[in-house]
Design a protein around this motif. Sequence first.
Motif, PDB file in Angstrom:
ATOM      1  N   SER A  93     -30.247 -24.906  34.560  1.00  0.00           N
ATOM      2  CA  SER A  93     -29.499 -25.582  33.511  1.00  0.00           C
ATOM      3  C   SER A  93     -28.011 -25.568  33.848  1.00  0.00           C
ATOM      4  O   SER A  93     -27.458 -24.514  34.150  1.00  0.00           O
ATOM      5  CB  SER A  93     -29.725 -24.897  32.161  1.00  0.00           C
ATOM      6  OG  SER A  93     -28.877 -25.450  31.177  1.00  0.00           O
ATOM      7  N   PRO A  94     -27.331 -26.740  33.786  1.00  0.00           N
ATOM      8  CA  PRO A  94     -25.894 -26.752  34.079  1.00  0.00           C
ATOM      9  C   PRO A  94     -25.034 -26.281  32.903  1.00  0.00           C
ATOM     10  O   PRO A  94     -23.826 -26.087  33.063  1.00  0.00           O
ATOM     11  CB  PRO A  94     -25.622 -28.222  34.401  1.00  0.00           C
ATOM     12  CG  PRO A  94     -26.663 -28.970  33.646  1.00  0.00           C
ATOM     13  CD  PRO A  94     -27.880 -28.085  33.612  1.00  0.00           C
ATOM     14  N   TRP A  95     -25.635 -26.124  31.725  1.00  0.00           N
ATOM     15  CA  TRP A  95     -24.890 -25.683  30.548  1.00  0.00           C
ATOM     16  C   TRP A  95     -25.594 -24.480  29.915  1.00  0.00           C
ATOM     17  O   TRP A  95     -26.816 -24.480  29.789  1.00  0.00           O
ATOM     18  CB  TRP A  95     -24.792 -26.816  29.514  1.00  0.00           C
ATOM     19  CG  TRP A  95     -23.940 -26.452  28.346  1.00  0.00           C
ATOM     20  CD1 TRP A  95     -24.331 -25.810  27.212  1.00  0.00           C
ATOM     21  CD2 TRP A  95     -22.531 -26.673  28.217  1.00  0.00           C
ATOM     22  NE1 TRP A  95     -23.273 -25.618  26.377  1.00  0.00           N
ATOM     23  CE2 TRP A  95     -22.155 -26.140  26.963  1.00  0.00           C
ATOM     24  CE3 TRP A  95     -21.571 -27.268  29.025  1.00  0.00           C
ATOM     25  CZ2 TRP A  95     -20.840 -26.189  26.512  1.00  0.00           C
ATOM     26  CZ3 TRP A  95     -20.275 -27.322  28.565  1.00  0.00           C
ATOM     27  CH2 TRP A  95     -19.912 -26.795  27.326  1.00  0.00           C
ATOM     28  N   PRO A  96     -24.839 -23.427  29.507  1.00  0.00           N
ATOM     29  CA  PRO A  96     -23.387 -23.260  29.651  1.00  0.00           C
ATOM     30  C   PRO A  96     -22.975 -23.289  31.131  1.00  0.00           C
ATOM     31  O   PRO A  96     -23.786 -23.041  32.005  1.00  0.00           O
ATOM     32  CB  PRO A  96     -23.109 -21.886  29.038  1.00  0.00           C
ATOM     33  CG  PRO A  96     -24.310 -21.595  28.190  1.00  0.00           C
ATOM     34  CD  PRO A  96     -25.461 -22.276  28.865  1.00  0.00           C
ATOM     35  N   ARG A  97     -21.701 -23.595  31.371  1.00  0.00           N
ATOM     36  CA  ARG A  97     -21.182 -23.815  32.725  1.00  0.00           C
ATOM     37  C   ARG A  97     -21.795 -22.820  33.699  1.00  0.00           C
ATOM     38  O   ARG A  97     -21.609 -21.601  33.577  1.00  0.00           O
ATOM     39  CB  ARG A  97     -19.664 -23.663  32.706  1.00  0.00           C
ATOM     40  CG  ARG A  97     -18.984 -24.307  33.890  1.00  0.00           C
ATOM     41  CD  ARG A  97     -18.855 -25.798  33.696  1.00  0.00           C
ATOM     42  NE  ARG A  97     -17.926 -26.380  34.663  1.00  0.00           N
ATOM     43  CZ  ARG A  97     -18.256 -27.290  35.546  1.00  0.00           C
ATOM     44  NH1 ARG A  97     -19.495 -27.723  35.610  1.00  0.00           N
ATOM     45  NH2 ARG A  97     -17.354 -27.798  36.360  1.00  0.00           N
ATOM     46  N   ASN A  98     -22.554 -23.342  34.650  1.00  0.00           N
ATOM     47  CA  ASN A  98     -23.336 -22.515  35.561  1.00  0.00           C
ATOM     48  C   ASN A  98     -22.580 -22.347  36.879  1.00  0.00           C
ATOM     49  O   ASN A  98     -22.539 -23.256  37.715  1.00  0.00           O
ATOM     50  CB  ASN A  98     -24.697 -23.167  35.793  1.00  0.00           C
ATOM     51  CG  ASN A  98     -25.656 -22.287  36.550  1.00  0.00           C
ATOM     52  OD1 ASN A  98     -25.246 -21.391  37.287  1.00  0.00           O
ATOM     53  ND2 ASN A  98     -26.947 -22.524  36.377  1.00  0.00           N
ATOM     54  N   ALA A  99     -21.994 -21.170  37.078  1.00  0.00           N
ATOM     55  CA  ALA A  99     -21.169 -20.921  38.266  1.00  0.00           C
ATOM     56  C   ALA A  99     -21.973 -21.024  39.557  1.00  0.00           C
ATOM     57  O   ALA A  99     -21.432 -21.368  40.609  1.00  0.00           O
ATOM     58  CB  ALA A  99     -20.522 -19.543  38.166  1.00  0.00           C
ATOM     59  N   ALA A 100     -23.280 -20.765  39.492  1.00  0.00           N
ATOM     60  CA  ALA A 100     -24.109 -20.828  40.696  1.00  0.00           C
ATOM     61  C   ALA A 100     -24.259 -22.255  41.208  1.00  0.00           C
ATOM     62  O   ALA A 100     -24.513 -22.480  42.395  1.00  0.00           O
ATOM     63  CB  ALA A 100     -25.486 -20.228  40.400  1.00  0.00           C
TER      64      ALA A 100
ATOM     65  N   LEU B 279     -20.307 -30.510  32.250  1.00  0.00           N
ATOM     66  CA  LEU B 279     -18.977 -30.592  31.652  1.00  0.00           C
ATOM     67  C   LEU B 279     -19.040 -30.789  30.136  1.00  0.00           C
ATOM     68  O   LEU B 279     -18.040 -30.604  29.446  1.00  0.00           O
ATOM     69  CB  LEU B 279     -18.192 -31.757  32.269  1.00  0.00           C
ATOM     70  CG  LEU B 279     -17.883 -31.642  33.759  1.00  0.00           C
ATOM     71  CD1 LEU B 279     -17.213 -32.917  34.256  1.00  0.00           C
ATOM     72  CD2 LEU B 279     -16.995 -30.434  34.034  1.00  0.00           C
ATOM     73  N   ARG B 280     -20.204 -31.180  29.645  1.00  0.00           N
ATOM     74  CA  ARG B 280     -20.350 -31.462  28.226  1.00  0.00           C
ATOM     75  C   ARG B 280     -21.728 -30.994  27.763  1.00  0.00           C
ATOM     76  O   ARG B 280     -22.724 -31.159  28.486  1.00  0.00           O
ATOM     77  CB  ARG B 280     -20.177 -32.959  27.973  1.00  0.00           C
ATOM     78  CG  ARG B 280     -19.934 -33.341  26.533  1.00  0.00           C
ATOM     79  CD  ARG B 280     -19.625 -34.821  26.423  1.00  0.00           C
ATOM     80  NE  ARG B 280     -18.413 -35.188  27.145  1.00  0.00           N
ATOM     81  CZ  ARG B 280     -17.194 -35.082  26.641  1.00  0.00           C
ATOM     82  NH1 ARG B 280     -17.017 -34.591  25.418  1.00  0.00           N
ATOM     83  NH2 ARG B 280     -16.140 -35.461  27.359  1.00  0.00           N
ATOM     84  N   GLU B 281     -21.803 -30.428  26.581  1.00  0.00           N
ATOM     85  CA  GLU B 281     -23.070 -29.944  26.041  1.00  0.00           C
ATOM     86  C   GLU B 281     -23.800 -31.070  25.320  1.00  0.00           C
ATOM     87  O   GLU B 281     -23.221 -31.799  24.514  1.00  0.00           O
ATOM     88  CB  GLU B 281     -22.825 -28.789  25.068  1.00  0.00           C
ATOM     89  CG  GLU B 281     -24.109 -28.184  24.505  1.00  0.00           C
ATOM     90  CD  GLU B 281     -23.853 -27.047  23.539  1.00  0.00           C
ATOM     91  OE1 GLU B 281     -24.819 -26.331  23.196  1.00  0.00           O
ATOM     92  OE2 GLU B 281     -22.693 -26.879  23.109  1.00  0.00           O
ATOM     93  N   ALA B 282     -25.079 -31.214  25.620  1.00  0.00           N
ATOM     94  CA  ALA B 282     -25.891 -32.213  24.931  1.00  0.00           C
ATOM     95  C   ALA B 282     -26.254 -31.723  23.537  1.00  0.00           C
ATOM     96  O   ALA B 282     -26.375 -30.512  23.297  1.00  0.00           O
ATOM     97  CB  ALA B 282     -27.154 -32.501  25.734  1.00  0.00           C
ATOM     98  N   ASP B 283     -26.440 -32.662  22.616  1.00  0.00           N
ATOM     99  CA  ASP B 283     -26.914 -32.307  21.278  1.00  0.00           C
ATOM    100  C   ASP B 283     -28.412 -32.059  21.263  1.00  0.00           C
ATOM    101  O   ASP B 283     -28.934 -31.383  20.385  1.00  0.00           O
ATOM    102  CB  ASP B 283     -26.583 -33.428  20.283  1.00  0.00           C
ATOM    103  CG  ASP B 283     -25.087 -33.604  20.082  1.00  0.00           C
ATOM    104  OD1 ASP B 283     -24.342 -32.630  20.315  1.00  0.00           O
ATOM    105  OD2 ASP B 283     -24.662 -34.718  19.700  1.00  0.00           O
ATOM    106  N   GLY B 284     -29.095 -32.630  22.230  1.00  0.00           N
ATOM    107  CA  GLY B 284     -30.542 -32.455  22.306  1.00  0.00           C
ATOM    108  C   GLY B 284     -31.059 -32.859  23.664  1.00  0.00           C
ATOM    109  O   GLY B 284     -30.364 -33.490  24.465  1.00  0.00           O
ATOM    110  N   GLY B 285     -32.298 -32.493  23.954  1.00  0.00           N
ATOM    111  CA  GLY B 285     -32.911 -32.823  25.227  1.00  0.00           C
ATOM    112  C   GLY B 285     -32.817 -31.703  26.238  1.00  0.00           C
ATOM    113  O   GLY B 285     -32.297 -30.617  25.938  1.00  0.00           O
TER     114      GLY B 285
END
Length: 300
Positions: A67-74, A53-59
Amino acid sequence: MSNTIVAKDLRKRYGDVNAVDGVSLTVEDGEFFGILGPNGAGKTTTLEIIEGLREADGGEISVFGQSPWPRNAALLPRMGVQLQSSAFFERLTAREQLRTFGSLYGATSRKADEMLETVGLADKADTQVEKLSGGQAQRLSIACALVHEPELVFLDEPTAALDPQARRNLWDVLRAINTDGRTIVLTTHYMDEAEVLCDRVAIMDHGRILRSGPPATLVRDLDAAARVSVASGVVSAEDARTLPGADEVTDDEVSLVIATHDAPKVVKALADRGALEGVQIRGATLEDVFLDLTGREYRA
């Protein structure tokens, strides 16, 4: 066991505030994992990064190896998310609300109705969501997160608005879901809740994980004094201070409490004096660990 969630050095900053400051954690398949911390510790932001729901600045973050970001429909059908505050469709009844949520993931109407029963809302099925109490709305929110039978469930302070009976009922629901093989990640302010439900917990403050592990291990490692209490008057405070093993004695004229690192020795000494009326023994709890790590200062 393989890991459902792997987070490495997650970071999120808002202006001068490091909301998440180098968080690393793993959650195993089928584990019940708790994230604990005071208000503003970074729990919800960490959860939102993991949920996508939110993008990390790092890590780095992976959920089911993706990866859940960008929003991963799968990933969406495999996850159930209950947020701190939920918005429902207006003018729908509880049943219509849950069936609508379920239909987005292919859940049947029958499953939605069963979930209403599970969270104790069957008698409110035809009540519009605007007319539900705060606790009832919270239970409906949890039902919406569970209706499509996700493999991974995120619960952000799920029992915050519930009365004691409803809390205990929800604990039973969550235990059953976890026993069925689902992975659960929980944030909560209730230390007893985390101690009862979680296989492992991570205690956060100021955006960092201070300590993690099974609750019983964290409590044991604290090496805190136990408290032996008896009815006030069965032994004087002066005599209690001379008992073998007594570290500290307080008496509020209701109970006399002896802090000790050797409770059996203190109890035996009390028994020898016939002073066991109202005896209770309280060991350290997860709350003691929490306060030891985060401090006792009140935070709004």
